[in-house]
Design an enzyme around this catalytic site. Sequence first.
Site, short mmCIF file in Angstrom:
data_model
loop_
_atom_site.label_atom_id
_atom_site.label_comp_id
_atom_site.label_asym_id
_atom_site.label_seq_id
_atom_site.Cartn_x
_atom_site.Cartn_y
_atom_site.Cartn_z
CE LYS A 177 42.41 -14.84 -108.74
NZ LYS A 177 43.45 -14.15 -109.18
CD GLU A 252 40.82 -21.16 -123.62
OE1 GLU A 252 41.95 -21.87 -123.71
OE2 GLU A 252 40.79 -20.00 -123.55
P1 ADP Z 1 49.67 -18.48 -115.30
O1 ADP Z 1 50.83 -19.30 -115.06
O2 ADP Z 1 49.39 -17.98 -116.76
O3 ADP Z 1 49.51 -17.15 -114.56
P2 ADP Z 1 47.61 -19.67 -113.83
O4 ADP Z 1 46.75 -21.02 -114.25
O5 ADP Z 1 48.61 -19.70 -112.69
O6 ADP Z 1 48.19 -19.08 -115.15
O7 ADP Z 1 46.63 -18.33 -113.52
C1 ADP Z 1 45.50 -18.35 -114.26
C2 ADP Z 1 44.41 -17.73 -113.20
O8 ADP Z 1 44.15 -18.62 -112.10
C3 ADP Z 1 44.95 -16.42 -112.34
O9 ADP Z 1 43.80 -15.49 -112.13
C4 ADP Z 1 45.35 -16.97 -110.99
O10 ADP Z 1 45.27 -16.16 -110.05
C5 ADP Z 1 44.63 -18.18 -110.80
N1 ADP Z 1 44.91 -19.23 -109.87
C6 ADP Z 1 46.40 -19.48 -109.80
N2 ADP Z 1 46.48 -20.42 -108.85
C7 ADP Z 1 45.02 -20.83 -108.49
C8 ADP Z 1 44.71 -21.93 -107.54
N3 ADP Z 1 45.28 -22.59 -106.63
N4 ADP Z 1 43.29 -21.63 -107.29
C9 ADP Z 1 42.53 -21.01 -108.15
N5 ADP Z 1 42.84 -19.96 -108.54
C10 ADP Z 1 44.27 -19.98 -108.79
#
Ligand code: ADP
Length: 504
Positions: A177, A252
């Site tokens: 994803k 990470e």
């Molecule tokens: P950033 O704030 O830098 O975008 P995130 O941790 O929000 O960092 O995002 C990193 C990845 O995690 C992206 O692929 C995002 O779509 C995904 N992501 C964000 N929220 C969730 C969630 N609740 N569950 C699973 N994946 C998520």
Amino acid sequence: MREYQLLIDGKFVPAADGKTFESVNPFTAEPVARVARGQKADVDKAVAAARKAFDEGPWPRMSGEERSRILKGIAEKIEAASADLVALMIEESGSTYRKAKGEVWLSGKNMGYFAKLANRDFTRPIESLSKPGVSRNLIAREPVGMCAQIIPWNFPLQMAIWKLGPALAAGNTVVLKPAEETPAMAMELAKIIADSELPAGVVNVITGYGEEAGAALAEHPGVDKIAFTGSTEIGKKLMGEASRDLKRVTLELGGKSANIVLADADLEMAVDGALYGAFFHSGQCCTAGTRLFVQDEIYDRFIELFTQKAKTIRLGNPADKGTDLGPLVSRKQQERVLSYIATGKKEGARCILGGTAPDSGELKAGYFVEPTIFVDVDNGMAIAQEEIFGPVVSVLRFKTEEEAIQLANQSKYGLAGAVWSQDAEKAMRVARKLRTGTVWINEYHLISEKAPFGGYKQSGLGRELGEDALEEYTEIKHIHVDEIGDRSKKFWYDSVVSPTPQPA
Ligand code: ADP
């Protein structure tokens, strides 16, 4: 505009409900690509395909040699597509030409490395336990299973390879994803994968939002392992999700790396290294050296040189080969960085360079923030403790080596750090005392696919890259082979259900 669908079981298909979303060029604020907005129904299909490919397909049972050959084919295709991948990376993520070119090259190289590792013999004997005629004992490493891999936007291709490379080399299957900011990059890789000899269903790619596709994937009971790179906040949430079925987890996460310049450092080299550490890719690196510790004796001279050089950083169109600093990835990210700058000023730190978003000329439409330097920073301030993910560096002054170590370690993070000194022994002494997964001495940001990478403390769990990464994608199995043919010599002979313990 480019258009992409989801990759499920070897085929490109629209989202079940037909929904889509767009990624945006951070330099022009114009759309780049329209992609499928995957949700739970699509995740269900992708997990089913990856599950089937693991449980029934040839991939986990294939010889290492064969897996190696197929992965090498993917590495070669990345190389062959590099011009288009570089152009798209610039367009979709705002990466500068040099960063994008380097990342695409490294992505192919990293995949080539994991292709080689796929051929590694994963079994080894336990010599101290094995006795000819009595028993043989083996440790086998086997793939964990079906892995959910969730990646960020800052290194959109390399992060995919760091996840896919070891997972595939060890014989796992995957649902990937990508971040909602950079879905087209992932789908170009998906096209390469679909065009390779990898069996259908081994890699599935679902574009979509974190709280929709990401959450559905992390919660799915068919997933054996979650591998995530992103914010510490979401990492913690995913670890919570994983506890329900005891899914394996590698994370990470964020960083607030200390870059320590000792008084005996080669000053010019340390200045350049500190600029690179703080401002490379507009500071959108988890390893960014955003807490810059400078020793008292050289502090004033260092700040003068550092500021002078920072003023020469060229902001501009990321596609121009001469541009040093491109825009941040999104409006949201730009606003977040500007709000941290406002917080820093409120907290009493002194902003001696930058601090604003340029809003004229060719920079007007893009999500730029000027290289920003704060001095008079206290290690307790938000700008010294929280990950900003933008071109903002907090400079702190220290007197002794011990003080630098203590301040550097006063952080919830522990991803990376650096020491600048011409005294090799001293630099090593400091390096050993930093509670981080990587330390550079007289260098910054240098990461090799051969060296493990990951965090102490709240910067993560487990390691990526190196042979350690491969091990994170395996379960360990002990196989005991009894070689005593004589039943009367078996240790359970006297009483099958309650034998007398015997020395091994
Ligand atoms: P950033 O704030 O830098 O975008 P995130 O941790 O929000 O960092 O995002 C990193 C990845 O995690 C992206 O692929 C995002 O779509 C995904 N992501 C964000 N929220 C969730 C969630 N609740 N569950 C699973 N994946 C998520």
